[in-house]
Design a protein around this motif. Sequence first.
Motif, PDB file in Angstrom:
ATOM      1  N   SER A 191       7.941  20.102  -7.009  1.00 52.24           N
ATOM      2  CA  SER A 191       6.658  20.120  -6.308  1.00 52.24           C
ATOM      3  C   SER A 191       5.663  19.180  -6.966  1.00 52.24           C
ATOM      4  CB  SER A 191       6.075  21.535  -6.293  1.00 52.24           C
ATOM      5  OG  SER A 191       6.911  22.403  -5.586  1.00 52.24           O
ATOM      6  N   LYS A 192       5.643  19.170  -8.294  1.00 59.99           N
ATOM      7  CA  LYS A 192       4.726  18.282  -9.013  1.00 59.99           C
ATOM      8  C   LYS A 192       5.082  16.813  -8.779  1.00 59.99           C
ATOM      9  CE  LYS A 192       3.663  21.573 -12.667  1.00 59.99           C
ATOM     10  NZ  LYS A 192       3.826  21.908 -14.076  1.00 59.99           N
ATOM     11  N   ILE A 193       6.359  16.509  -8.776  1.00 63.41           N
ATOM     12  CA  ILE A 193       6.802  15.131  -8.533  1.00 63.41           C
ATOM     13  C   ILE A 193       6.443  14.709  -7.110  1.00 63.41           C
ATOM     14  CG2 ILE A 193       8.822  13.647  -8.297  1.00 63.41           C
ATOM     15  CD1 ILE A 193      10.061  15.248 -10.640  1.00 63.41           C
ATOM     16  N   ALA A 194       6.660  15.591  -6.137  1.00 59.12           N
ATOM     17  CA  ALA A 194       6.330  15.280  -4.741  1.00 59.12           C
ATOM     18  C   ALA A 194       4.831  15.067  -4.580  1.00 59.12           C
ATOM     19  CB  ALA A 194       6.823  16.392  -3.830  1.00 59.12           C
ATOM     20  N   ALA A 195       4.032  15.890  -5.241  1.00 60.87           N
ATOM     21  CA  ALA A 195       2.576  15.751  -5.155  1.00 60.87           C
ATOM     22  C   ALA A 195       2.125  14.437  -5.780  1.00 60.87           C
ATOM     23  CB  ALA A 195       1.895  16.932  -5.847  1.00 60.87           C
ATOM     24  N   ALA A 196       2.718  14.060  -6.903  1.00 60.10           N
ATOM     25  CA  ALA A 196       2.368  12.799  -7.557  1.00 60.10           C
ATOM     26  C   ALA A 196       2.722  11.614  -6.665  1.00 60.10           C
ATOM     27  CB  ALA A 196       3.072  12.687  -8.905  1.00 60.10           C
ATOM     28  N   CYS A 197       3.871  11.672  -6.025  1.00 62.07           N
ATOM     29  CA  CYS A 197       4.272  10.596  -5.107  1.00 62.07           C
ATOM     30  C   CYS A 197       3.312  10.502  -3.920  1.00 62.07           C
ATOM     31  CB  CYS A 197       5.694  10.825  -4.610  1.00 62.07           C
ATOM     32  SG  CYS A 197       6.940  10.547  -5.885  1.00 62.07           S
ATOM     33  N   ALA A 198       2.890  11.642  -3.392  1.00 61.43           N
ATOM     34  CA  ALA A 198       1.958  11.648  -2.264  1.00 61.43           C
ATOM     35  C   ALA A 198       0.626  11.032  -2.666  1.00 61.43           C
ATOM     36  CB  ALA A 198       1.761  13.072  -1.755  1.00 61.43           C
ATOM     37  N   VAL A 199       0.146  11.371  -3.866  1.00 62.77           N
ATOM     38  CA  VAL A 199      -1.122  10.812  -4.351  1.00 62.77           C
ATOM     39  C   VAL A 199      -1.007   9.303  -4.506  1.00 62.77           C
ATOM     40  CG1 VAL A 199      -2.666  10.723  -6.345  1.00 62.77           C
ATOM     41  CG2 VAL A 199      -1.931  12.921  -5.453  1.00 62.77           C
ATOM     42  N   LEU A 200       0.099   8.822  -5.044  1.00 65.17           N
ATOM     43  CA  LEU A 200       0.290   7.382  -5.206  1.00 65.17           C
ATOM     44  C   LEU A 200       0.302   6.661  -3.863  1.00 65.17           C
ATOM     45  CD1 LEU A 200       2.923   7.272  -8.080  1.00 65.17           C
ATOM     46  CD2 LEU A 200       0.517   6.619  -8.190  1.00 65.17           C
ATOM     47  N   MET A 201       0.944   7.255  -2.866  1.00 64.00           N
ATOM     48  CA  MET A 201       0.982   6.624  -1.540  1.00 64.00           C
ATOM     49  C   MET A 201      -0.418   6.574  -0.919  1.00 64.00           C
ATOM     50  SD  MET A 201       4.561   7.703   0.285  1.00 64.00           S
ATOM     51  CE  MET A 201       4.234   9.433   0.348  1.00 64.00           C
ATOM     52  N   VAL A 202      -1.184   7.639  -1.083  1.00 65.95           N
ATOM     53  CA  VAL A 202      -2.538   7.670  -0.522  1.00 65.95           C
ATOM     54  C   VAL A 202      -3.407   6.624  -1.203  1.00 65.95           C
ATOM     55  CG1 VAL A 202      -4.644   9.060  -0.382  1.00 65.95           C
ATOM     56  CG2 VAL A 202      -2.453  10.050   0.259  1.00 65.95           C
ATOM     57  N   LEU A 203      -3.319   6.545  -2.521  1.00 68.87           N
ATOM     58  CA  LEU A 203      -4.124   5.563  -3.247  1.00 68.87           C
ATOM     59  C   LEU A 203      -3.704   4.136  -2.894  1.00 68.87           C
ATOM     60  CD1 LEU A 203      -4.410   7.210  -6.773  1.00 68.87           C
ATOM     61  CD2 LEU A 203      -6.156   7.073  -4.988  1.00 68.87           C
ATOM     62  N   GLY A 204      -2.435   3.917  -2.706  1.00 70.37           N
ATOM     63  CA  GLY A 204      -1.946   2.592  -2.316  1.00 70.37           C
ATOM     64  C   GLY A 204      -2.452   2.186  -0.950  1.00 70.37           C
ATOM     65  N   SER A 205      -2.467   3.110  -0.020  1.00 70.45           N
ATOM     66  CA  SER A 205      -2.954   2.775   1.319  1.00 70.45           C
ATOM     67  C   SER A 205      -4.458   2.543   1.314  1.00 70.45           C
ATOM     68  CB  SER A 205      -2.575   3.865   2.317  1.00 70.45           C
ATOM     69  OG  SER A 205      -3.206   5.091   1.979  1.00 70.45           O
ATOM     70  N   CYS A 206      -5.188   3.255   0.467  1.00 71.78           N
ATOM     71  CA  CYS A 206      -6.635   3.018   0.357  1.00 71.78           C
ATOM     72  C   CYS A 206      -6.906   1.613  -0.176  1.00 71.78           C
ATOM     73  CB  CYS A 206      -7.287   4.037  -0.574  1.00 71.78           C
ATOM     74  SG  CYS A 206      -7.399   5.682   0.133  1.00 71.78           S
ATOM     75  N   ALA A 207      -6.132   1.187  -1.151  1.00 71.93           N
ATOM     76  CA  ALA A 207      -6.322  -0.146  -1.730  1.00 71.93           C
ATOM     77  C   ALA A 207      -6.077  -1.214  -0.663  1.00 71.93           C
ATOM     78  CB  ALA A 207      -5.388  -0.345  -2.916  1.00 71.93           C
ATOM     79  N   ASN A 208      -5.060  -1.027   0.171  1.00 70.89           N
ATOM     80  CA  ASN A 208      -4.785  -1.993   1.247  1.00 70.89           C
ATOM     81  C   ASN A 208      -5.919  -2.021   2.262  1.00 70.89           C
ATOM     82  OD1 ASN A 208      -2.348  -2.818   0.212  1.00 70.89           O
ATOM     83  ND2 ASN A 208      -1.184  -1.277   1.309  1.00 70.89           N
ATOM     84  N   THR A 209      -6.473  -0.854   2.565  1.00 70.52           N
ATOM     85  CA  THR A 209      -7.580  -0.780   3.517  1.00 70.52           C
ATOM     86  C   THR A 209      -8.805  -1.491   2.962  1.00 70.52           C
ATOM     87  OG1 THR A 209      -6.754   1.306   4.377  1.00 70.52           O
ATOM     88  CG2 THR A 209      -9.051   0.803   4.809  1.00 70.52           C
ATOM     89  N   ILE A 210      -9.092  -1.287   1.687  1.00 69.56           N
ATOM     90  CA  ILE A 210     -10.255  -1.924   1.065  1.00 69.56           C
ATOM     91  C   ILE A 210     -10.075  -3.434   1.045  1.00 69.56           C
ATOM     92  CG2 ILE A 210     -11.499  -2.195  -1.120  1.00 69.56           C
ATOM     93  CD1 ILE A 210     -10.935   0.853  -1.556  1.00 69.56           C
TER      94      ILE A 210
END
Length: 52
Positions: free
Chosen positions: A7-26
Motif C-alpha cells: 500500500s505504501k509503495i502504491a501510494a508513493a507511485c501515485a504521488v509521483l505520477m500526480v507530481l509529474g503531471s503537474c510539472a507537465n501542466t506548469i
Amino acid sequence: MTTPTLSKIAAACAVLMVLGSCANTIRGAGKDTANAVNATQDAGHKVKKAAQ
C-alpha cells in the motif's frame, strides 16, 4: 511483501505520477503564456509599422 508495504509503495507511485503531471501542466502553461506574449509583441510591432 505485506499488504501495508504494498500500500505504501502504491501510494508513493501515485504521488509521483500526480507530481509529474503537474510539472507537465506548469511547463505547458508557461509555453502558452510565452507564445501569447510573443504574439502580442508582434501585433504591436505591426500596428507601429502601419501607423508610420
